[in-house]
Design an enzyme around this catalytic site. Structure first.
Site, short mmCIF file in Angstrom:
data_model
loop_
_atom_site.label_atom_id
_atom_site.label_comp_id
_atom_site.label_asym_id
_atom_site.label_seq_id
_atom_site.Cartn_x
_atom_site.Cartn_y
_atom_site.Cartn_z
N CYS A 196 10.18 -45.06 -60.23
CA CYS A 196 9.24 -44.74 -60.82
C CYS A 196 8.18 -45.71 -61.49
CB CYS A 196 9.63 -43.89 -62.15
SG CYS A 196 8.06 -43.41 -63.17
N HIS A 197 6.93 -45.89 -60.87
CA HIS A 197 5.94 -46.78 -61.20
C HIS A 197 5.52 -47.12 -62.52
CE1 HIS A 197 3.54 -50.24 -60.25
NE2 HIS A 197 3.09 -49.84 -58.79
N ASN A 198 5.91 -45.95 -63.42
CA ASN A 198 5.56 -46.17 -64.84
C ASN A 198 6.45 -47.24 -65.51
OD1 ASN A 198 4.59 -42.78 -64.27
ND2 ASN A 198 3.21 -44.39 -65.28
#
Length: 468
Positions: A162-164
């Site tokens: 997840c890039h967050n």
């Protein structure tokens, strides 16, 4: 090109090896962008080191899984779940529920993936486990990893993260810790959370004095897209990779004056040429405005004015933007375009970083953002230089972000380090375009390279390799 089907285990949840804090952690405003609500894909290839096979663990995949569980003790928020609070802001509930791990075997050798080892990698879908909907990030595992053992003894690590939670540097930092824990007791670099460093002190009112580098973003709010790159679905586009070795870079340098050619980096040079060729290939009108967004890591000695500590694994990238008309871009000399790219990079200051934090916090409240006629470029060549990925008995030999564009924007190019067919250190650059535009792009690029486009080293992506 080789074809194979991996034998996979059932997906397993791997939790931290020991108890970890049960708490809720906020993300930074850079983390909490709508554009980052997806899973980034990374793949890495490893080969055995000659004469060191005695050190290799008998159960490679089991050792990797155990090291991952140990790494999650340090990176325990990664084992949690994202939750959206009232107002739409994301937080991490550190629940220790775990990440997804799959072990696999494939009856192929490392050399079967190509010599030199370059994207697009064959049967990429066999080297990655299924993350489901890559744009759904709340309430789900934040990491999906597969380790595939090859019949030559080498192995491939493929993951969606997840890039967050992390940017590319942070993802590799985590993977470096996992590989280190396969051979020693603790990671050499401890993770740092401190997401408040990149959280705005502003309220949600419009930013009174935005940095000029981010005015194009604010101008994009509530605008209507008329960009062919945004209207055509990815499955109707062509993804290709362009390899630039010493000869190609020298040919491009020959178009700029000697004093500038000597100081120009290959990233600046390739970015300038590709931006021009891409703009022409897409057939924009002369009066339309085009943008270059350069995504840069805010860590490191080059950027001493920032307060990003080593070990910080959240999103710590800055993305200054330059904007001008198509006519202005195409009338510039290549030297002027190179200078424009360089000035955009050097615009990153402490004030610029603070303005980006304020801008992204404001934009998060207004998610109707368009990125018309924008070319986003990032330099990920540093991944190949990460010494922590060397295991003693095995070494990292290639990989990176294996998809042209990303899973949400379609607008980006990644610069990745590789070796070309002559064994030279080279740069491979990804690109995604509509098919007619790709043909025009290759013709434009061939002119700058002073050679027939039939001799341009291009690696097309098989349709099965582009996953959405």
């Amino acid at each position: 090109m080789v074809s194979f089907k991996a034998r996979r285990s059932e997906p397993q949840l791997v939790s931290p090896e020991r108890p970890t804090p049960c708490e809720t952690k906020p993300l930074s405003d850079i983390d909490d962008q709508h554009l980052l609500r997806y899973y980034e894909t990374v793949v890495g290839f490893f080969r055995n080191c000659p004469g060191r096979t005695d050190d290799r663990p008998a159960d490679l995949k089991g050792t990797f899984k155990a090291a991952l569980a140990e790494a999650l003790v340090y990176y325990y928020p990664v084992a949690g779940r994202l939750r959206e609070e009232a107002g739409g802001k994301l937080v991490v509930d550190c629940t220790a529920e775990g990440v997804v791990f799959v072990d696999a075997d494939a009856d192929v050798r490392l050399q079967d993936f190509g010599e030199p080892l370059l994207p697009p990698y064959p049967c990429l879908d066999q080297l990655l486990c299924d993350p489901g909907d890559v744009k759904a990030v709340t309430g789900r595992p934040l990491l999906f990893m597969q380790v595939t053992e090859l019949k030559c003894g080498g192995f491939v690590v493929g993951f969606h993260m997840c890039h967050n939670i992390a940017d590319g540097f942070g993802m590799i930092q985590l993977m470096t810790s996992v590989t280190e824990l396969m051979v020693k007791a603790s990671p050499s670099l401890l993770p740092v959370w401190k997401r408040e460093l990149l959280t705005t002190a502003q309220n949600t009112t419009p930013i009174p004095y935005p940095n000029p580098a981010y005015k194009p973003l604010l101008n994009s709010l509530d605008s209507t897209s008329d960009d062919v790159m945004l209207s055509i679905p990815p499955n109707r586009m062509v993804a290709q990779y362009f390899v630039f070795g010493q000869r190609e870079v020298a040919a491009l340098r020959s178009h700029i004056p000697g004093h500038l050619a000597d100081s120009t980096t290959s990233f600046e040079l390739l970015t300038a040429v590709m931006w021009r060729c891409r703009t022409i290939a897409l057939g924009y009108e002369p009066s339309q405005r085009v943008r270059l967004m350069v995504t840069m890591n805010a860590r490191g000695r080059w950027n001493r004015h920032t307060l990003i500590p080593w070990g910080y694994y959240g999103n710590a990238h800055v993305s200054p933007i330059v904007e001008l008309t198509v006519d202005e871009l195409c009338r510039k000399t290549l030297a002027d375009t190179v200078e424009l790219v360089r000035e955009t990079k050097l615009s990153v200051t402490k004030e610029c970083l603070a303005s980006m934090v304020d801008t992204t916090a404001y934009i998060r409240q207004r998610p109707s953002l368009t990125m018309d006629r924008t070319y986003e470029v990032s330099d990920t060549r540093w991944i190949a230089a990460v010494k922590g990925l060397q295991l003693g008995w095995a070494e990292y030999v290639g990989g990176g972000i294996p998809l042209a564009g990303d899973l949400t924007s379609k607008l980006g190019s990644h610069h990745m380090r590789c070796q070309n067919e002559d064994g030279e250190d080279s740069t491979v650059v990804s690109l995604l375009l509509p098919r007619p535009a790709m043909e025009r792009f290759k013709k434009e690029m061939a002119v700058w390279l002073n050679k027939n486009d039939k001799n341009l080293q291009i690696y097309p992506v098989p349709s099965s390799s582009y996953m959405l």
